[in-house]
Design a protein around this motif. Structure first.
Motif, PDB file in Angstrom:
ATOM      1  N   LYS A  38      10.140   4.724   9.198  1.00 33.88           N
ATOM      2  CA  LYS A  38      10.159   6.138   8.828  1.00 33.88           C
ATOM      3  C   LYS A  38       9.744   7.002  10.007  1.00 33.88           C
ATOM      4  O   LYS A  38       8.953   6.591  10.853  1.00 33.88           O
ATOM      5  N   PHE A  39      10.251   8.216  10.016  1.00 33.22           N
ATOM      6  CA  PHE A  39       9.852   9.183  11.029  1.00 33.22           C
ATOM      7  C   PHE A  39       8.660   9.985  10.512  1.00 33.22           C
ATOM      8  O   PHE A  39       8.785  11.127  10.075  1.00 33.22           O
ATOM      9  N   ASP A  40       7.491   9.343  10.561  1.00 34.95           N
ATOM     10  CA  ASP A  40       6.255  10.030  10.183  1.00 34.95           C
ATOM     11  C   ASP A  40       5.280   9.938  11.348  1.00 34.95           C
ATOM     12  O   ASP A  40       5.658   9.553  12.454  1.00 34.95           O
ATOM     13  N   GLY A  41       4.012  10.291  11.129  1.00 37.91           N
ATOM     14  CA  GLY A  41       3.037  10.233  12.212  1.00 37.91           C
ATOM     15  C   GLY A  41       3.494  11.075  13.396  1.00 37.91           C
ATOM     16  O   GLY A  41       3.866  12.248  13.260  1.00 37.91           O
ATOM     17  N   PRO A  42       3.538  10.497  14.605  1.00 34.41           N
ATOM     18  CA  PRO A  42       3.935  11.275  15.792  1.00 34.41           C
ATOM     19  C   PRO A  42       5.387  11.731  15.757  1.00 34.41           C
ATOM     20  O   PRO A  42       5.771  12.638  16.507  1.00 34.41           O
ATOM     21  N   TYR A  43       6.190  11.117  14.885  1.00 30.19           N
ATOM     22  CA  TYR A  43       7.592  11.550  14.768  1.00 30.19           C
ATOM     23  C   TYR A  43       7.697  12.950  14.174  1.00 30.19           C
ATOM     24  O   TYR A  43       8.726  13.612  14.329  1.00 30.19           O
ATOM     25  N   HIS A  92      13.535   9.804   7.028  1.00 30.15           N
ATOM     26  CA  HIS A  92      12.598  10.921   6.963  1.00 30.15           C
ATOM     27  C   HIS A  92      11.769  10.857   5.685  1.00 30.15           C
ATOM     28  O   HIS A  92      12.305  10.560   4.604  1.00 30.15           O
ATOM     29  N   VAL A  93      10.468  11.132   5.820  1.00 36.07           N
ATOM     30  CA  VAL A  93       9.621  11.157   4.640  1.00 36.07           C
ATOM     31  C   VAL A  93       9.835  12.462   3.889  1.00 36.07           C
ATOM     32  O   VAL A  93      10.256  13.475   4.463  1.00 36.07           O
ATOM     33  N   SER A  94       9.534  12.432   2.604  1.00 41.30           N
ATOM     34  CA  SER A  94       9.661  13.643   1.793  1.00 41.30           C
ATOM     35  C   SER A  94       8.565  14.632   2.160  1.00 41.30           C
ATOM     36  O   SER A  94       7.384  14.278   2.190  1.00 41.30           O
ATOM     37  N   ALA A 109       0.848  -1.196   0.000  1.00 39.02           N
ATOM     38  CA  ALA A 109       0.000   0.000   0.000  1.00 39.02           C
ATOM     39  C   ALA A 109       0.879   1.240   0.000  1.00 39.02           C
ATOM     40  O   ALA A 109       2.068   1.178   0.312  1.00 39.02           O
ATOM     41  N   LEU A 110       0.275   2.381  -0.355  1.00 40.23           N
ATOM     42  CA  LEU A 110       0.921   3.683  -0.167  1.00 40.23           C
ATOM     43  C   LEU A 110       0.400   4.250   1.140  1.00 40.23           C
ATOM     44  O   LEU A 110      -0.801   4.472   1.294  1.00 40.23           O
ATOM     45  N   TYR A 111       1.309   4.480   2.100  1.00 33.75           N
ATOM     46  CA  TYR A 111       0.913   4.868   3.452  1.00 33.75           C
ATOM     47  C   TYR A 111       1.028   6.369   3.718  1.00 33.75           C
ATOM     48  O   TYR A 111       0.611   6.833   4.761  1.00 33.75           O
ATOM     49  N   ASP A 112       1.578   7.138   2.812  1.00 29.38           N
ATOM     50  CA  ASP A 112       1.875   8.549   3.036  1.00 29.38           C
ATOM     51  C   ASP A 112       0.597   9.375   3.194  1.00 29.38           C
ATOM     52  O   ASP A 112      -0.307   9.298   2.352  1.00 29.38           O
ATOM     53  N   ARG A 121       7.403  24.033   5.987  1.00 27.30           N
ATOM     54  CA  ARG A 121       7.162  22.615   6.262  1.00 27.30           C
ATOM     55  C   ARG A 121       8.477  21.838   6.273  1.00 27.30           C
ATOM     56  O   ARG A 121       8.690  20.969   7.113  1.00 27.30           O
ATOM     57  N   LYS A 122       9.350  22.157   5.335  1.00 31.25           N
ATOM     58  CA  LYS A 122      10.624  21.431   5.232  1.00 31.25           C
ATOM     59  C   LYS A 122      11.537  21.742   6.428  1.00 31.25           C
ATOM     60  O   LYS A 122      12.201  20.856   6.955  1.00 31.25           O
ATOM     61  N   VAL A 123      11.566  23.006   6.836  1.00 29.14           N
ATOM     62  CA  VAL A 123      12.391  23.380   7.986  1.00 29.14           C
ATOM     63  C   VAL A 123      11.908  22.687   9.254  1.00 29.14           C
ATOM     64  O   VAL A 123      12.705  22.175  10.057  1.00 29.14           O
TER      65      VAL A 123
END
Length: 365
Positions: A201-206, A361-363, A96-99, A302-304
């Motif tokens: 990946k460092f997503d969600g609460p990360y 890290h996610v994009s 799946a795509l989870y992003d 957002r990137k910073v």
């Protein structure tokens, strides 16, 4: 009787962890087929090579097969597909795509069309004992209040295309349940392992840790809105162990399971805990959520800060995921969801160690 397994989503992190746990917990295994995209062949072979150093994973029972779940017949060579349909007893569909920020068309192609093709293929398996579909508790979308494991259909809308396409995909799987033995797994937001902190990946609460890291030198840390919404976080090892147990549980066919925290914390409580463990400081400066949302429309910002704007929606929408069926069927296993605060330091330690690794890290688009 020995089981023969087929996994989609390899060499993804959850599929890899499920396979490792499967080898450690079950001895009656004939073969494990791992479906991967041609573009992922190098990574798939590398993972198998890594497993050769693991005494509990018998790589002689593992076979890599190229395919594509979005294509008819999963893109398998017909000479391979025919014997597979005669052998496979358990199919784990994780691809799946989870992003959270994924555009609609690619999410639809993989999450919905891909699941449709997997369903068709699974329905042709002659010895199938169980089809395990990996969904998400957040197919509930913008629903609030109590959400039961027996519920799916709603008209409340969705926070992002990921939720929407997983909802549509699960609808397709539900139509299979009366024809073939199916178990649907709906985890909460999966974070790292309780013992190692490891995560893909460092997503969600990360994203909170990314934000706190970016602002750690400020005299006062901000937080977003009132943060009263409860955010359901679950550790990787709980989800893996529970999924493998339920996949082989005689009573789980036809059931949907919320692998969720029965006592989740609010967004503000999670933010405060992560901030304190990471910086020894609690956030005190309230930033209106609307202002934060408008500010994060700016891609450079957002990137910073290392945060997706879509993540803010989870500070607002509060659902309570009833998991009574999961608790009943897991009762004999001694598998349960631990309190988030009991392993927060482990997650933060892993983040500290790996925060400089770009692959973690996610994009941020």
């Amino acid at each position: 009787m020995s089981n023969t397994y087929l996994f989609t989503g390899f060499p993804g992190y959850l599929a890899t962890a499920l396979i490792e746990d499967l080898f450690r917990g079950r001895k009656s295994m004939e073969k494990v087929y791992l479906l991967h995209l041609p573009s992922m062949e190098k990574q798939a072979k590398k993972q198998v090579e890594t497993w050769k150093e693991d005494q509990e994973v018998n790589t002689e029972k593992i076979e890599l097969i190229q395919g594509d779940i979005t294509q008819e017949g999963l893109g398998l060579n017909p000479s391979k597909a025919t014997p597979l349909r005669k052998e496979v007893t358990h199919v784990f569909h994780l691809a799946a795509l989870y992003d959270l920020a994924v555009p609609l068309l690619p999410a639809w192609k993989i999450n919905v069309q891909g699941t449709r093709e997997v369903n068709r293929w699974v329905s042709q398996c002659l010895k199938l004992e169980r089809y395990i579909y990996f969904s998400t508790a957040y197919v509930s979308g913008k629903r609030e209040g109590t959400v039961y494991e027996t519920e799916l259909i709603h008209g409340k809308g969705f926070k992002n295309h990921y939720e929407y396409t997983k909802y549509e995909a699960e609808n397709l799987v539900h139509r299979m349940c009366q024809k073939i033995p199916t178990t649907i797994i709906r985890p909460g937001i999966v974070v790292g392992h309780t013992k190692s902190g490891a995560t893909a990946k460092f997503d969600g609460p990360y994203f909170i840790l990314n934000l706190v890291d970016a602002l750690r030198n400020l005299p006062v840390l901000p937080y977003f809105g009132k943060g009263k919404a409860r955010v359901n976080l679950v550790p990787q090892d709980y989800v893996i162990e529970a999924t493998n147990y339920l996949a082989h549980h005689s009573e789980s066919s036809g059931n949907t399971y919320h692998l969720t925290d029965p006592n989740p914390y609010t967004a503000k409580e999670i933010y405060e805990q992560l901030s304190y463990v990471y910086t020894d400081k609690y956030p005190h400066f309230p930033l209106p959520l609307g202002l934060a949302n408008q500010s994060l429309k700016l891609r450079p910002l957002r990137k910073v800060l290392g945060i997706q704007r879509e993540a803010l929606d989870y500070f607002l929408c509060s659902a309570n995921y009833d998991n009574r069926q999961a608790e009943v069927d897991l009762a004999a296993s001694n598998i349960f969801c631990p309190d988030f605060f009991s392993y927060t330091e482990t997650l933060v330690d892993y983040y500290r160690e790996k925060r400089g690794d770009p692959s973690k890290h996610v994009s941020i688009l």
